[in-house]
Design a protein around this motif. Structure first.
Motif, PDB file in Angstrom:
ATOM      1  N   VAL A 237       6.511 -30.832  -5.633  1.00 27.50           N
ATOM      2  CA  VAL A 237       6.185 -31.034  -7.045  1.00 27.50           C
ATOM      3  C   VAL A 237       5.222 -32.201  -7.232  1.00 27.50           C
ATOM      4  N   SER A 238       5.381 -33.261  -6.446  1.00 31.00           N
ATOM      5  CA  SER A 238       4.489 -34.414  -6.596  1.00 31.00           C
ATOM      6  C   SER A 238       3.039 -34.043  -6.303  1.00 31.00           C
ATOM      7  N   LEU A 239       2.813 -33.172  -5.335  1.00 34.09           N
ATOM      8  CA  LEU A 239       1.453 -32.711  -5.047  1.00 34.09           C
ATOM      9  C   LEU A 239       0.931 -31.829  -6.168  1.00 34.09           C
ATOM     10  N   GLY A 240       1.795 -30.958  -6.684  1.00 29.76           N
ATOM     11  CA  GLY A 240       1.381 -30.096  -7.793  1.00 29.76           C
ATOM     12  C   GLY A 240       1.028 -30.899  -9.032  1.00 29.76           C
TER      13      GLY A 240
ATOM     14  N   ILE B 177      13.140 -34.157 -14.961  1.00 34.28           N
ATOM     15  CA  ILE B 177      14.426 -33.683 -15.478  1.00 34.28           C
ATOM     16  C   ILE B 177      15.475 -33.433 -14.392  1.00 34.28           C
ATOM     17  N   PRO B 178      15.157 -32.791 -13.253  1.00 39.53           N
ATOM     18  CA  PRO B 178      16.207 -32.528 -12.256  1.00 39.53           C
ATOM     19  C   PRO B 178      16.926 -33.787 -11.770  1.00 39.53           C
TER      20      PRO B 178
ATOM     21  N   SER C 190      10.385 -28.717  -3.108  1.00 41.32           N
ATOM     22  CA  SER C 190      10.885 -30.088  -3.241  1.00 41.32           C
ATOM     23  C   SER C 190      12.393 -30.145  -3.080  1.00 41.32           C
ATOM     24  N   ALA C 191      13.094 -29.151  -3.634  1.00 40.31           N
ATOM     25  CA  ALA C 191      14.552 -29.128  -3.516  1.00 40.31           C
ATOM     26  C   ALA C 191      14.979 -28.976  -2.060  1.00 40.31           C
ATOM     27  N   LEU C 192      14.307 -28.102  -1.316  1.00 40.40           N
ATOM     28  CA  LEU C 192      14.640 -27.901   0.098  1.00 40.40           C
ATOM     29  C   LEU C 192      14.409 -29.184   0.895  1.00 40.40           C
ATOM     30  N   VAL C 193      13.256 -29.814   0.678  1.00 39.97           N
ATOM     31  CA  VAL C 193      12.940 -31.038   1.415  1.00 39.97           C
ATOM     32  C   VAL C 193      13.889 -32.164   1.032  1.00 39.97           C
TER      33      VAL C 193
ATOM     34  N   TRP D  64      12.105 -36.853  -3.426  1.00 38.05           N
ATOM     35  CA  TRP D  64      11.610 -36.018  -4.523  1.00 38.05           C
ATOM     36  C   TRP D  64      10.259 -36.522  -5.046  1.00 38.05           C
ATOM     37  N   ASN D  65      10.082 -37.833  -5.097  1.00 40.45           N
ATOM     38  CA  ASN D  65       8.878 -38.407  -5.696  1.00 40.45           C
ATOM     39  C   ASN D  65       7.802 -38.793  -4.678  1.00 40.45           C
TER      40      ASN D  65
END
Length: 288
Positions: free
Chosen positions: A237-240, A264-265, A84-87, A218-219
């Protein structure tokens, strides 16, 4: 008591009531999510309505399970966070790279249809995402980018550039022409003026736009699911989190821990950039 005094007192009280209400509906759900994430599942089942956790019940085991790799029996959120951070960061960088010259051109250059074109950028959002999903997937599949984080970032850029241009344009028009004229008299080219004068002055707007784009990337769920469903190693992260929500064997405390990890991030980044978002770096500039 005069009418003016009554209105002043009434709205003075009403303002704080509205503020308290907004704080309540915003913070209480987040607090309850945070509370459940540090609570053992047995304590939750015994007293689901409790709004406090004792020192004996307090645990970080849920976060350990969420962040631990799937090979070790965890949920692998650490890898999902990296994806997620990379994207998200790639989307922000590419979006600003395209939006800055576009916003500057609309706000400064005179050409036919300059007023209407900014409205046309927002017309992209008249089309629902589901309408664009299939054509984009087919096109990127033919390019070999259907299961790629790079391809997903490019799709996000196509969605975020219009609103980023619109947001930046509204700020750039407030920067006086006289500042650019002074830079031109000092021998700066237009590109140098943008890099050395306009961008430093527009830093608060760049930060606000970047954060907005970051939150979108991110979302986002729909395109991430469409492009990455076949490769769990590249999930965001959204998929996870969606997988946790649909998992029957996953406890709600672990689900809440995953929700906190997702949230949190962005919250930390927002507070870290708060000064740049609230301070106007054009203070003291010539506004004539």
């Amino acid at each position: 008591m005069t009418r003016a005094q009554f209105e002043e007192r009434f709205f003075g009280v009403a303002r704080w009531v509205v503020i308290a209400f907004l704080v309540l509906i915003t913070c209480v759900p987040f607090y309850y999510m945070l509370l459940l994430s540090v609570k053992p599942i047995d304590s939750l089942l015994l007293d689901p309505g409790s709004l406090w956790v004792s020192a004996k019940q307090f645990t970080f085991a849920t976060y350990t399970e969420v962040l631990r790799s799937t090979d070790d029996g965890g949920q692998g959120f650490l890898q999902l966070l990296r994806n997620s951070a990379l994207v998200s960061l790639g989307t922000v960088a590419l979006t600003l790279l395209a939006a800055v010259p576009g916003a500057y051109a609309i706000s400064r250059l005179k050409f036919f249809g300059s007023r209407q074109i900014s409205a046309l950028f927002l017309a992209v959002y008249l089309f629902p995402s589901t309408l664009l999903a299939v054509p984009l997937f087919v096109m990127f599949a033919k390019m070999g980018l259907s299961s790629s984080l790079i391809g997903l970032a490019i799709v996000y850029v196509a969605q975020t550039v219009p609103v980023a241009i619109y947001m930046l344009k509204n700020y750039l028009v407030t920067i006086p022409y006289s500042i650019e004229e002074a830079a031109a008299l000092d021998g700066c080219s237009r590109l140098q003026t943008v890099r050395k004068v306009i961008l430093p002055l527009a830093l608060p707007s760049l930060m606000a736009t970047g954060l907005y784009v970051l939150m979108i990337a991110w979302n986002e769920f729909l395109f991430a699911l469409l492009f990455l469903a076949a490769d769990p190693g590249k999930w965001t992260v959204s998929l996870g989190l969606a997988q946790l929500a649909n998992g029957i064997e996953v406890s709600k405390t672990v689900l809440m821990a995953g929700s906190v990890v997702l949230t949190i991030p962005v919250v930390i980044l927002f507070f870290a950039a708060e000064r740049l978002l609230t301070e106007g770096l054009t203070a003291g500039a010539d506004k004539s």
